[in-house]
Design a protein around this motif. Sequence first.
Motif, PDB file in Angstrom:
ATOM      1  N   UNK A   7      -0.333   8.950   7.200  1.00  0.00           N
ATOM      2  CA  UNK A   7      -0.927   8.170   7.879  1.00  0.00           C
ATOM      3  C   UNK A   7      -0.381   7.461   9.133  1.00  0.00           C
ATOM      4  N   UNK A   8       0.848   7.573   9.328  1.00  0.00           N
ATOM      5  CA  UNK A   8       1.381   7.617  10.604  1.00  0.00           C
ATOM      6  C   UNK A   8       0.451   8.250  11.785  1.00  0.00           C
ATOM      7  N   UNK A   9       0.486   9.479  11.715  1.00  0.00           N
ATOM      8  CA  UNK A   9       0.179  10.037  12.740  1.00  0.00           C
ATOM      9  C   UNK A   9      -1.930   9.918  12.982  1.00  0.00           C
ATOM     10  N   UNK A  10      -2.848   9.280  11.523  1.00  0.00           N
ATOM     11  CA  UNK A  10      -3.969   9.087  11.510  1.00  0.00           C
ATOM     12  C   UNK A  10      -4.049   8.060  12.439  1.00  0.00           C
ATOM     13  N   UNK A  11      -3.368   6.912  12.426  1.00  0.00           N
ATOM     14  CA  UNK A  11      -3.324   5.889  12.702  1.00  0.00           C
ATOM     15  C   UNK A  11      -3.279   6.150  14.505  1.00  0.00           C
ATOM     16  N   UNK A  12      -2.141   7.138  15.060  1.00  0.00           N
ATOM     17  CA  UNK A  12      -1.867   7.413  16.400  1.00  0.00           C
ATOM     18  C   UNK A  12      -3.153   7.416  16.533  1.00  0.00           C
ATOM     19  N   UNK A 142       1.768  -0.162  16.363  1.00  0.00           N
ATOM     20  CA  UNK A 142       1.044   0.519  14.672  1.00  0.00           C
ATOM     21  C   UNK A 142       3.094  -0.053  14.427  1.00  0.00           C
ATOM     22  N   UNK A 143       2.928  -1.217  13.557  1.00  0.00           N
ATOM     23  CA  UNK A 143       4.162  -1.133  13.023  1.00  0.00           C
ATOM     24  C   UNK A 143       4.991  -0.660  11.892  1.00  0.00           C
ATOM     25  N   UNK A 167      -7.310   0.579   5.111  1.00  0.00           N
ATOM     26  CA  UNK A 167      -6.224  -0.754   5.404  1.00  0.00           C
ATOM     27  C   UNK A 167      -5.727   0.050   6.454  1.00  0.00           C
ATOM     28  N   UNK A 168      -4.458   1.250   5.946  1.00  0.00           N
ATOM     29  CA  UNK A 168      -4.004   1.634   7.338  1.00  0.00           C
ATOM     30  C   UNK A 168      -2.939   1.328   6.712  1.00  0.00           C
ATOM     31  N   UNK A 169      -2.380   1.231   5.562  1.00  0.00           N
ATOM     32  CA  UNK A 169      -0.522   0.330   5.133  1.00  0.00           C
ATOM     33  C   UNK A 169      -0.064   1.204   4.171  1.00  0.00           C
ATOM     34  N   UNK A 188       4.698   1.357   6.957  1.00  0.00           N
ATOM     35  CA  UNK A 188       4.218   1.786   7.354  1.00  0.00           C
ATOM     36  C   UNK A 188       2.783   0.299   8.042  1.00  0.00           C
ATOM     37  N   UNK A 189       2.428   0.529   8.771  1.00  0.00           N
ATOM     38  CA  UNK A 189       1.219  -0.423   9.011  1.00  0.00           C
ATOM     39  C   UNK A 189       1.411  -2.304   8.455  1.00  0.00           C
ATOM     40  N   UNK A 190       2.449  -2.454   8.144  1.00  0.00           N
ATOM     41  CA  UNK A 190       2.571  -3.820   7.480  1.00  0.00           C
ATOM     42  C   UNK A 190       4.176  -3.908   7.433  1.00  0.00           C
ATOM     43  N   UNK A 191       4.671  -5.124   8.475  1.00  0.00           N
ATOM     44  CA  UNK A 191       5.980  -5.549   8.124  1.00  0.00           C
ATOM     45  C   UNK A 191       6.467  -6.085   7.949  1.00  0.00           C
TER      46      UNK A 191
END
Length: 296
Positions: A7-12, A142-143, A167-169, A188-191
């Motif tokens: 997911x983090x890779x997709x967001x970046x 990205x959080x 939502x990328x969470x 990831x996506x929400x801290x």
Amino acid sequence: DPMGGELLKDKIEALDVQVHTQKATECIEAGETCRYRMKFSDGTHLETDLVLFSAGIRPSDQLARQFGLVIGERGGIVIDNQCKTSDENVYAIGECALWDKKIYGLVAPGYAMARAAVADIIGDEGEFAGFDMSTKLKLMGVEVGSIGDAHGRTPGALSYTYHNQPEGVYKKLVVDANKSLVLGAVLIGDNSRYDTLLQYMLNGIPLPDNPASLILPAGDAAPALGADALPDGATICSCHNVSKGAINDALDGGCCSLGDIKDATKASTGCGGCAALLKSVVDAGLEARGVEGNNH
């Protein structure tokens, strides 16, 4: 973990940054279309004009080597729980020190080592027994957050996951075998739940009946852990080792604003990661003493 990493890779990559993972660089040579060509062990290559090495830290242990102190296999001055080196009259703290085969390259563990060393020097009790490396940050906007045993390596550990791809969470909660205590978490996506989960983990606060509610979205989530639920011994600022009790003592001593508390205790003047939690504790403390809080 794999799901969170994907997911983090997709967001970046959504930020137009191409990501390559699991690539071992065999050599860097002159490129054909760019200055450099990075050749990888899987037979592929990447051409680029700039190569940046992010390789962690190297302990500055030259002085210790010169005088024969014991050094770790990969560097670092070996210390015990009192931060003593192999010479009982010499102490080492910070990123030059190797404790339990670990190098800590952050300021907060260095402060903790300093407190242990000073305690030993003046004859007080105190030791360095490792340091919680939980952290949150914004990676290219990205959080991301990591708490405690994020990968569930503790025997018997169980995990709950929440994954909202649109939502990328992604959130993972790691609990003990009895489902009574938080061991770790990945966010990831929400801290927004970072501070709550960290306090559950650090202070052994019992989990609610439905542990998954700690990572579910707002409508199904358990209430955030309020300042009143934290024990006086709860560490609010790990950089300067400031507890909730110390903050309340400062309030009783005449501090009447967040700025006063920072001046008196140094809380949140290190990395600043505890700022939101500190404000919550101060506001609750002021309200309990009949003082109107400032919401600016």
